[in-house]
Design a protein around this motif. Sequence first.
Motif, PDB file in Angstrom:
ATOM      1  N   VAL A  16       6.938 -23.929 -46.356  1.00 31.71           N
ATOM      2  CA  VAL A  16       7.829 -23.061 -46.926  1.00 31.71           C
ATOM      3  C   VAL A  16       7.250 -22.666 -48.365  1.00 31.71           C
ATOM      4  N   ASP A  17       6.875 -21.498 -48.513  1.00 31.67           N
ATOM      5  CA  ASP A  17       6.090 -20.991 -49.853  1.00 31.67           C
ATOM      6  C   ASP A  17       6.800 -20.636 -50.749  1.00 31.67           C
ATOM      7  N   GLY A  18       7.174 -20.968 -51.859  1.00 30.75           N
ATOM      8  CA  GLY A  18       7.753 -20.339 -52.850  1.00 30.75           C
ATOM      9  C   GLY A  18       7.445 -18.831 -53.372  1.00 30.75           C
ATOM     10  N   CYS A  19       8.070 -17.983 -53.650  1.00 29.46           N
ATOM     11  CA  CYS A  19       7.664 -16.562 -53.917  1.00 29.46           C
ATOM     12  C   CYS A  19       6.758 -16.546 -55.083  1.00 29.46           C
ATOM     13  N   PHE A  20       7.107 -17.487 -56.175  1.00 28.76           N
ATOM     14  CA  PHE A  20       6.413 -17.218 -57.577  1.00 28.76           C
ATOM     15  C   PHE A  20       4.921 -17.946 -57.224  1.00 28.76           C
ATOM     16  N   TRP A  21       5.244 -19.151 -56.803  1.00 25.34           N
ATOM     17  CA  TRP A  21       3.881 -20.173 -56.653  1.00 25.34           C
ATOM     18  C   TRP A  21       2.777 -19.501 -55.715  1.00 25.34           C
ATOM     19  N   HIS A  22       3.172 -18.890 -54.867  1.00 26.82           N
ATOM     20  CA  HIS A  22       2.340 -18.474 -53.746  1.00 26.82           C
ATOM     21  C   HIS A  22       2.118 -17.138 -53.755  1.00 26.82           C
ATOM     22  N   ARG A  23       2.560 -16.255 -54.907  1.00 29.18           N
ATOM     23  CA  ARG A  23       2.288 -14.643 -54.799  1.00 29.18           C
ATOM     24  C   ARG A  23       2.954 -13.800 -53.662  1.00 29.18           C
ATOM     25  N   CYS A  24       4.080 -14.056 -53.475  1.00 31.17           N
ATOM     26  CA  CYS A  24       4.797 -13.299 -52.506  1.00 31.17           C
ATOM     27  C   CYS A  24       4.696 -11.796 -53.025  1.00 31.17           C
ATOM     28  N   PRO A  25       4.359 -10.842 -51.766  1.00 34.75           N
ATOM     29  CA  PRO A  25       4.006  -9.644 -52.174  1.00 34.75           C
ATOM     30  C   PRO A  25       5.205  -8.809 -52.341  1.00 34.75           C
ATOM     31  N   GLU A  26       6.335  -9.338 -52.046  1.00 38.25           N
ATOM     32  CA  GLU A  26       7.847  -8.581 -52.433  1.00 38.25           C
ATOM     33  C   GLU A  26       8.121  -9.040 -53.715  1.00 38.25           C
ATOM     34  N   HIS A  27       8.133 -10.093 -53.950  1.00 40.08           N
ATOM     35  CA  HIS A  27       9.025 -10.697 -55.323  1.00 40.08           C
ATOM     36  C   HIS A  27       7.891 -11.215 -56.506  1.00 40.08           C
ATOM     37  N   PHE A  28       6.997 -11.441 -56.283  1.00 42.41           N
ATOM     38  CA  PHE A  28       6.068 -11.843 -57.362  1.00 42.41           C
ATOM     39  C   PHE A  28       5.778 -11.153 -58.507  1.00 42.41           C
ATOM     40  N   ARG A  29       6.198 -11.716 -59.815  1.00 39.83           N
ATOM     41  CA  ARG A  29       5.943 -10.929 -60.877  1.00 39.83           C
ATOM     42  C   ARG A  29       5.086 -12.046 -61.813  1.00 39.83           C
ATOM     43  N   MET A  30       4.063 -11.451 -62.268  1.00 40.07           N
ATOM     44  CA  MET A  30       3.240 -12.226 -63.234  1.00 40.07           C
ATOM     45  C   MET A  30       3.809 -12.463 -64.398  1.00 40.07           C
ATOM     46  N   PRO A  31       3.992 -13.693 -65.048  1.00 38.93           N
ATOM     47  CA  PRO A  31       4.568 -13.695 -66.285  1.00 38.93           C
ATOM     48  C   PRO A  31       3.730 -12.843 -67.479  1.00 38.93           C
ATOM     49  N   LYS A  32       4.397 -12.745 -68.508  1.00 37.77           N
ATOM     50  CA  LYS A  32       3.795 -11.733 -69.509  1.00 37.77           C
ATOM     51  C   LYS A  32       3.261 -12.721 -70.582  1.00 37.77           C
TER      52      LYS A  32
END
Length: 142
Positions: free
Chosen positions: A70-86
Motif C-alpha cells: 500500500v503505497d502513500g501518494c506522497f512517499w511513492h510519487r503518485c502520478p495523480e496526487h504527488f506535489r513536490m514540496p517547495k
Amino acid sequence: MTVAESDERTDVLTEEQRRRCMAANKGRNTKPELLLRKKLWSLGLRYRIGHNLPGRPDIVFVSRRLAIFVDGCFWHRCPEHFRMPKTNHDFWERKISRNVSRDAEVTAQLAAAGWQVLRIWEHELRQDFDGVVIRIQRTIGQ
C-alpha cells in the motif's frame, strides 16, 4: 544568496520541530493498511504481515505467492496526487526518487523469485475501497 537558495531553506518550523514532525510519519501499520487488512481478514482471507521478503510487503499471501504494497501518494510519487514540496527541493527530489527506484527494484526482485506484486495507491483505497478488495480477491483466485 540567490532567491532559489533562500526558498530552499525557508521552513515555517524549526529544525527540531521538523525532525519531530518527520519522525511521526509511520512507515508500517498506516490507517489505509489497517483498514484493508481488517476487511480482508473479515472476508476470511488469511495473510501474513512482516514476512521476510524484499521490500517488506504490507500484506503477504504466502500460498498464493502474492505480495501487496500500500503505497502513500506522497512517499511513492503518485502520478495523480504527488506535489513536490517547495522547500528543500533537492532533498525531497533525491529522497522520493530513491523510494521510486527502490519500489521498482523490489518489484523486479519479487517477480524474479516467482511472486506476484500488487501495488495499491492510498488514494485508490479512499476512492474505491471495495474495488481494491475485489481486485485482491480476483488476484488470489477467490
